[in-house]
Enzyme design. Structure first.
Site, PDB file in Angstrom:
ATOM      1  N   ASN A 204      76.836  22.420 -43.715  1.00  0.00           N
ATOM      2  CA  ASN A 204      75.596  22.984 -43.175  1.00  0.00           C
ATOM      3  C   ASN A 204      74.361  22.292 -43.759  1.00  0.00           C
ATOM      4  O   ASN A 204      73.385  22.046 -43.042  1.00  0.00           O
ATOM      5  CB  ASN A 204      75.533  24.491 -43.434  1.00  0.00           C
ATOM      6  CG  ASN A 204      76.289  25.270 -42.362  1.00  0.00           C
ATOM      7  OD1 ASN A 204      76.790  24.679 -41.410  1.00  0.00           O
ATOM      8  ND2 ASN A 204      76.379  26.567 -42.513  1.00  0.00           N
ATOM      9  N   CYS A 256      72.503  30.898 -40.452  1.00  0.00           N
ATOM     10  CA  CYS A 256      73.293  30.108 -41.415  1.00  0.00           C
ATOM     11  C   CYS A 256      72.494  29.061 -42.186  1.00  0.00           C
ATOM     12  O   CYS A 256      72.430  29.111 -43.405  1.00  0.00           O
ATOM     13  CB  CYS A 256      74.447  29.422 -40.694  1.00  0.00           C
ATOM     14  SG  CYS A 256      75.700  30.588 -40.198  1.00  0.00           S
TER      15      CYS A 256
HETATM   16  C1  UDX Z   1      75.443  26.602 -37.647  1.00  0.00           C
HETATM   17  C2  UDX Z   1      76.548  25.546 -37.825  1.00  0.00           C
HETATM   18  O1  UDX Z   1      76.389  24.538 -36.797  1.00  0.00           O
HETATM   19  C3  UDX Z   1      77.922  26.177 -37.769  1.00  0.00           C
HETATM   20  O2  UDX Z   1      78.915  25.192 -38.034  1.00  0.00           O
HETATM   21  C4  UDX Z   1      77.991  27.279 -38.823  1.00  0.00           C
HETATM   22  O3  UDX Z   1      79.236  27.944 -38.765  1.00  0.00           O
HETATM   23  C5  UDX Z   1      76.865  28.288 -38.642  1.00  0.00           C
HETATM   24  O4  UDX Z   1      75.603  27.602 -38.642  1.00  0.00           O
HETATM   25  P1  UDX Z   1      74.386  28.003 -35.645  1.00  0.00           P
HETATM   26  O5  UDX Z   1      73.517  28.646 -36.677  1.00  0.00           O
HETATM   27  O6  UDX Z   1      75.060  28.866 -34.626  1.00  0.00           O
HETATM   28  O7  UDX Z   1      75.567  27.173 -36.351  1.00  0.00           O
HETATM   29  O8  UDX Z   1      73.466  26.958 -34.868  1.00  0.00           O
HETATM   30  P2  UDX Z   1      73.401  25.402 -34.612  1.00  0.00           P
HETATM   31  O9  UDX Z   1      73.838  25.106 -33.227  1.00  0.00           O
HETATM   32  O10 UDX Z   1      74.036  24.631 -35.676  1.00  0.00           O
HETATM   33  O11 UDX Z   1      71.807  25.184 -34.679  1.00  0.00           O
HETATM   34  C6  UDX Z   1      71.058  25.531 -35.860  1.00  0.00           C
HETATM   35  C7  UDX Z   1      69.585  25.260 -35.670  1.00  0.00           C
HETATM   36  O12 UDX Z   1      69.331  23.859 -35.603  1.00  0.00           O
HETATM   37  C8  UDX Z   1      68.983  25.829 -34.379  1.00  0.00           C
HETATM   38  O13 UDX Z   1      67.707  26.359 -34.676  1.00  0.00           O
HETATM   39  C9  UDX Z   1      68.871  24.633 -33.458  1.00  0.00           C
HETATM   40  O14 UDX Z   1      67.865  24.763 -32.491  1.00  0.00           O
HETATM   41  C10 UDX Z   1      68.553  23.535 -34.456  1.00  0.00           C
HETATM   42  N1  UDX Z   1      68.932  22.195 -33.997  1.00  0.00           N
HETATM   43  C11 UDX Z   1      70.236  21.874 -33.812  1.00  0.00           C
HETATM   44  C12 UDX Z   1      67.944  21.227 -33.798  1.00  0.00           C
HETATM   45  O15 UDX Z   1      66.741  21.489 -33.973  1.00  0.00           O
HETATM   46  N2  UDX Z   1      68.318  19.975 -33.419  1.00  0.00           N
HETATM   47  C13 UDX Z   1      69.620  19.626 -33.218  1.00  0.00           C
HETATM   48  O16 UDX Z   1      69.870  18.465 -32.885  1.00  0.00           O
HETATM   49  C14 UDX Z   1      70.612  20.609 -33.415  1.00  0.00           C
END
Ligand code: UDX
Length: 421
Positions: A204, A256
């Site tokens: 993470n 997370c």
């Molecule tokens: C995350 C991890 O990906 C996952 O493996 C773990 O179990 C829990 O935390 P999640 O919190 O559901 O999952 O969201 P994720 O899709 O990872 O996105 C997290 C944040 O990053 C979001 O705010 C998203 O908008 C942002 N993000 C993601 C970006 O700004 N750019 C990206 O390229 C990807």
């Protein structure tokens, strides 16, 4: 195999239903009576696409009675919450309380597995606690962190890149091999317990770093006249880097990344290790949100249609959502906000109730109707399908770079994206 899952929140419920789909006999336990009643009648108390359908297609039971749930079960997964303490460390009280209850109520071998994200060293704490509580109990402790992303959790569970299991003996490993027998053997990555616990935080933290990195590159592109979309694509094509998580935006949020980064810093601090890179990711992400607010405020507008409130698309979750921070900051400066989201309005109404200048709309065209400017803050795919001919205001600032700039400008819009062009 009979599997017990303690905690029917996000992680527990998705894991339990997916274990059942893999053919195991699953009993999910939760202390919340209302939740159990709802789940028994097939209602899913969280927003996760595909979960209600999957739940109705599997054999699974729900109960408040942990003793019954433990009877005959070989593996017990602890999937209760690990909220953030005031100092940023993970609050383990629910995890340890669950472990103590398992010790008190078990009378045959148990593999006690942490599924919740827990700091390095938690497995050892559980071991000490269980031994002290029930010295006669034959048991082992293990770590099996989940990597599920909200919105695509079932797919993540069913098609994992890897399944990490931290074990202390061969018997535990064999149990995991049976639990995950439906997956190719090479997906199972076996480590010791403390390393498995660290892998979750490391993954993470790395992903959060990747996002902050590309956000800073977007700033650089914007200032020197580059194009972040092209940069991101080309950088991501290097197989050592990979194209995922290179989309710039208003900063990362969710339940997370922000929490886990603080927790890993805490583990490091407790062990006198300096993680200066991760420290700077926190600062970079905090500044990011304010930067977005400043960027919006540079465009003259009094009434703003805010498209998106959830921390990302496909979820109703607004925890640490940059869109919510942006809404609050804009509202504080006296602007009128017409907020829209596909799933997070109910949660946002509660969170933003003190702001009388924020109103909520189920229909995005109505939200845009009276606005001087549209701000896209969440990457809902549905926003890409907007019928532009139905939008009166001709100014859009797209903090997620969802649109093709050339195309939308051809349609007569004054379009601002992030990272240039
Ligand atoms: C995350 C991890 O990906 C996952 O493996 C773990 O179990 C829990 O935390 P999640 O919190 O559901 O999952 O969201 P994720 O899709 O990872 O996105 C997290 C944040 O990053 C979001 O705010 C998203 O908008 C942002 N993000 C993601 C970006 O700004 N750019 C990206 O390229 C990807």
């Amino acid at each position: 195999m009979k599997i017990t899952v303690i905690g029917s929140g996000y992680v527990g419920l998705v894991s339990g239903v997916c274990f059942a789909k893999l053919g195991h006999e699953v009993v999910c336990v939760d202390k919340d009576e209302k939740k159990i009643v709802a789940l028994k009648s097939g209602q899913v108390p969280i927003f996760e696409p595909g979960l209600p359908e999957l739940l109705s297609s599997v054999k699974i039971s729900f109960t408040k009675n942990l003793k019954d749930a433990l009877s005959g079960s070989g593996a017990v997964f602890i999937a209760v919450g690990t909220p953030q303490d005031e100092d940023g460390s993970a609050d383990l009280s629910y995890v340890l309380a669950a472990a103590k209850e398992i010790a008190e109520l078990s009378d045959s071998y148990k593999l006690i597995v942490t599924k919740s994200t827990v700091p390095a060293g938690t497995g050892a704490k559980i071991k000490t606690l269980v031994s002290a509580t029930n010295p006669q109990l034959d048991f082992a402790v293990a770590s099996n962190p989940e990597f599920l992303r909200e919105g695509v959790a079932i797919n993540d569970f069913m098609n994992p890149d890897r399944i990490v299991v931290g074990v202390e003996d061969e018997k535990s490993q064999k149990i995991f091999e049976e639990i995950y027998a439906s997956f190719p053997r090479e997906k199972l990555v076996t480590t010791d317990i403390i390393t498995a616990e660290l892998i979750k935080y490391a993954s993470n933290s790395f992903l959060a770093t990747k996002i902050s990195f590309i956000n800073e590159m977007a700033d650089l592109c914007e200032s020197v006249g580059g194009n972040i979309k092209q940069l991101s694509k080309a950088v991501g094509l290097d197989s050592r880097i990979g194209e995922k998580f290179l989309n710039p935006g208003p900063g990362f949020g969710g339940s997370c990344f922000p929490k886990d980064i603080l927790a890993i810093l805490n583990v490091a601090k407790e062990n006198n290790v300096e993680l200066s890179l991760i420290n700077s990711v926190i600062t970079s992400n905090q500044k990011r949100k304010q930067k977005m607010v400043d960027k919006i405020r540079q465009i003259p507008a009094q009434k703003i249609a805010l498209f998106g409130l959830a921390f990302k698309g496909n979820t109703d979750d607004i925890r640490y959502s940059p869109a919510i921070t942006i809404a609050k900051e804009l509202a504080k400066s006296g602007l009128e906000i017409f907020a829209h989201d596909f799933a997070a309005i109910e949660n946002s109404r509660r969170e933003l109730s003190e702001f009388k200048n924020i109103s909520f709309f189920e229909d995005l065209y109505e939200a845009a109707n009276d606005a001087d400017l549209i701000v896209i803050a969440t990457e809902w795919e549905e926003y890409k399908k907007i019928d532009l001919s139905k939008i009166k205001t001709k100014k859009i600032i797209d903090l997620r770079n969802l649109f093709d700039a050339e195309e939308i400008r051809k349609n007569g819009f004054e379009y601002f994206c992030i990272g240039g062009k």
